[in-house]
Design a protein around this motif. Sequence first.
Motif, PDB file in Angstrom:
ATOM      1  N   UNK A  89       0.780  -1.222   0.000  1.00  0.00           N
ATOM      2  CA  UNK A  89       0.000   0.000   0.000  1.00  0.00           C
ATOM      3  C   UNK A  89       0.817   1.280   0.000  1.00  0.00           C
ATOM      4  N   UNK A  90       2.165   1.190  -0.019  1.00  0.00           N
ATOM      5  CA  UNK A  90       3.001   2.390  -0.043  1.00  0.00           C
ATOM      6  C   UNK A  90       3.056   2.984  -1.449  1.00  0.00           C
ATOM      7  N   UNK A  91       3.371   4.272  -1.524  1.00  0.00           N
ATOM      8  CA  UNK A  91       3.519   4.938  -2.815  1.00  0.00           C
ATOM      9  C   UNK A  91       4.768   4.415  -3.503  1.00  0.00           C
ATOM     10  N   UNK A  92       4.634   4.151  -4.801  1.00  0.00           N
ATOM     11  CA  UNK A  92       5.776   3.655  -5.577  1.00  0.00           C
ATOM     12  C   UNK A  92       6.606   4.830  -6.058  1.00  0.00           C
ATOM     13  N   UNK A  93       7.931   4.653  -6.156  1.00  0.00           N
ATOM     14  CA  UNK A  93       8.796   5.742  -6.612  1.00  0.00           C
ATOM     15  C   UNK A  93       8.470   6.110  -8.062  1.00  0.00           C
ATOM     16  N   UNK A  94       8.570   7.400  -8.344  1.00  0.00           N
ATOM     17  CA  UNK A  94       8.215   7.931  -9.665  1.00  0.00           C
ATOM     18  C   UNK A  94       9.058   7.296 -10.775  1.00  0.00           C
ATOM     19  N   UNK A  95      10.372   7.070 -10.516  1.00  0.00           N
ATOM     20  CA  UNK A  95      11.226   6.481 -11.548  1.00  0.00           C
ATOM     21  C   UNK A  95      10.809   5.044 -11.854  1.00  0.00           C
ATOM     22  N   UNK A  96      10.299   4.330 -10.860  1.00  0.00           N
ATOM     23  CA  UNK A  96       9.825   2.958 -11.083  1.00  0.00           C
ATOM     24  C   UNK A  96       8.533   2.983 -11.911  1.00  0.00           C
ATOM     25  N   UNK A  97       7.673   3.942 -11.638  1.00  0.00           N
ATOM     26  CA  UNK A  97       6.443   4.099 -12.414  1.00  0.00           C
ATOM     27  C   UNK A  97       6.780   4.448 -13.874  1.00  0.00           C
ATOM     28  N   UNK A  98       7.744   5.367 -14.040  1.00  0.00           N
ATOM     29  CA  UNK A  98       8.138   5.793 -15.384  1.00  0.00           C
ATOM     30  C   UNK A  98       8.772   4.633 -16.154  1.00  0.00           C
ATOM     31  N   UNK A  99       9.584   3.822 -15.466  1.00  0.00           N
ATOM     32  CA  UNK A  99      10.237   2.680 -16.112  1.00  0.00           C
ATOM     33  C   UNK A  99       9.187   1.662 -16.566  1.00  0.00           C
ATOM     34  N   UNK A 100       8.191   1.419 -15.743  1.00  0.00           N
ATOM     35  CA  UNK A 100       7.118   0.484 -16.105  1.00  0.00           C
ATOM     36  C   UNK A 100       6.338   1.020 -17.310  1.00  0.00           C
ATOM     37  N   UNK A 101       6.060   2.336 -17.271  1.00  0.00           N
ATOM     38  CA  UNK A 101       5.332   2.954 -18.387  1.00  0.00           C
ATOM     39  C   UNK A 101       6.161   2.876 -19.678  1.00  0.00           C
ATOM     40  N   UNK A 102       7.472   3.178 -19.583  1.00  0.00           N
ATOM     41  CA  UNK A 102       8.347   3.133 -20.762  1.00  0.00           C
ATOM     42  C   UNK A 102       8.425   1.717 -21.337  1.00  0.00           C
ATOM     43  N   UNK A 103       8.493   0.729 -20.441  1.00  0.00           N
ATOM     44  CA  UNK A 103       8.576  -0.669 -20.880  1.00  0.00           C
ATOM     45  C   UNK A 103       7.270  -1.065 -21.585  1.00  0.00           C
ATOM     46  N   UNK A 104       6.140  -0.676 -21.022  1.00  0.00           N
ATOM     47  CA  UNK A 104       4.841  -0.987 -21.626  1.00  0.00           C
ATOM     48  C   UNK A 104       4.694  -0.281 -22.978  1.00  0.00           C
ATOM     49  N   UNK A 105       5.164   0.981 -23.066  1.00  0.00           N
ATOM     50  CA  UNK A 105       5.100   1.729 -24.317  1.00  0.00           C
ATOM     51  C   UNK A 105       5.968   1.062 -25.386  1.00  0.00           C
ATOM     52  N   UNK A 106       7.152   0.636 -25.006  1.00  0.00           N
ATOM     53  CA  UNK A 106       8.057  -0.030 -25.950  1.00  0.00           C
ATOM     54  C   UNK A 106       7.425  -1.337 -26.453  1.00  0.00           C
ATOM     55  N   UNK A 107       6.822  -2.071 -25.551  1.00  0.00           N
ATOM     56  CA  UNK A 107       6.165  -3.330 -25.939  1.00  0.00           C
ATOM     57  C   UNK A 107       4.979  -3.045 -26.885  1.00  0.00           C
ATOM     58  N   UNK A 108       4.175  -2.043 -26.550  1.00  0.00           N
ATOM     59  CA  UNK A 108       3.037  -1.648 -27.389  1.00  0.00           C
ATOM     60  C   UNK A 108       3.524  -1.271 -28.792  1.00  0.00           C
ATOM     61  N   UNK A 109       4.555  -0.431 -28.856  1.00  0.00           N
ATOM     62  CA  UNK A 109       5.082   0.012 -30.157  1.00  0.00           C
ATOM     63  C   UNK A 109       5.652  -1.157 -30.959  1.00  0.00           C
ATOM     64  N   UNK A 110       6.294  -2.088 -30.264  1.00  0.00           N
ATOM     65  CA  UNK A 110       6.880  -3.257 -30.934  1.00  0.00           C
ATOM     66  C   UNK A 110       5.769  -4.115 -31.540  1.00  0.00           C
ATOM     67  N   UNK A 111       4.755  -4.411 -30.764  1.00  0.00           N
ATOM     68  CA  UNK A 111       3.647  -5.252 -31.233  1.00  0.00           C
ATOM     69  C   UNK A 111       2.914  -4.548 -32.385  1.00  0.00           C
TER      70      UNK A 111
END
Length: 189
Positions: A89-111
């Motif tokens: 339930x703790x807040x996640x660090x912004x850089x971890x959120x950004x890394x997850x978003x970047x990874x998902x975006x890269x996967x989306x663009x690849x597919x």
Amino acid sequence: IEAQMVDLKNKHRQELDERVGEKRQELSFVQSEITRTKYDINAKSDAIRNYEAEINSLDAKMDKLRSDWREENAKVFEFEQSETCPTCGQALPQEQLQAARDKALAQFNKVKAEKLEAINADGKRLKELKASVKNNLQIVTESLNTAKGYLSNMDQKESAIKAEIDNIIQEAKSVETTPEYVRLQKQHE
């Protein structure tokens, strides 16, 4: 003398039969060519209809691919993620959120790129197939036109030979009117 008259009649009839027989043989060949050519024309006409149907089918498939490509290309990246850890339930660090978003975006663009490339490849393959079918259609159409011309020529030849046979029969002098037969007839009387 009667025997000579009968011989003369037989010889006259045989000469006429030979001339007519040669023409009938020629006529038979022309008629078999007409039959074969008509069969050939029907086969080519069927092939043309099949090629045209195949082209229409390929056009429909290419239209569907264009629609699929536009639909895929219009997709936009949507990313929703909770900013809190689901376990503690703790807040996640912004850089971890950004890394997850970047990874998902890269996967989306690849597919998306892979799907668009696959659609493009299918489209190119269908385009090449259509070009090949169009080429075959053109060849068969030209061949059909040649066959139709040949058929027309054979039809004219058939009519001409029939007319020749009729002329041979019509122009054949009655043996009774030939000078030799008249001479024998006078001797017989």
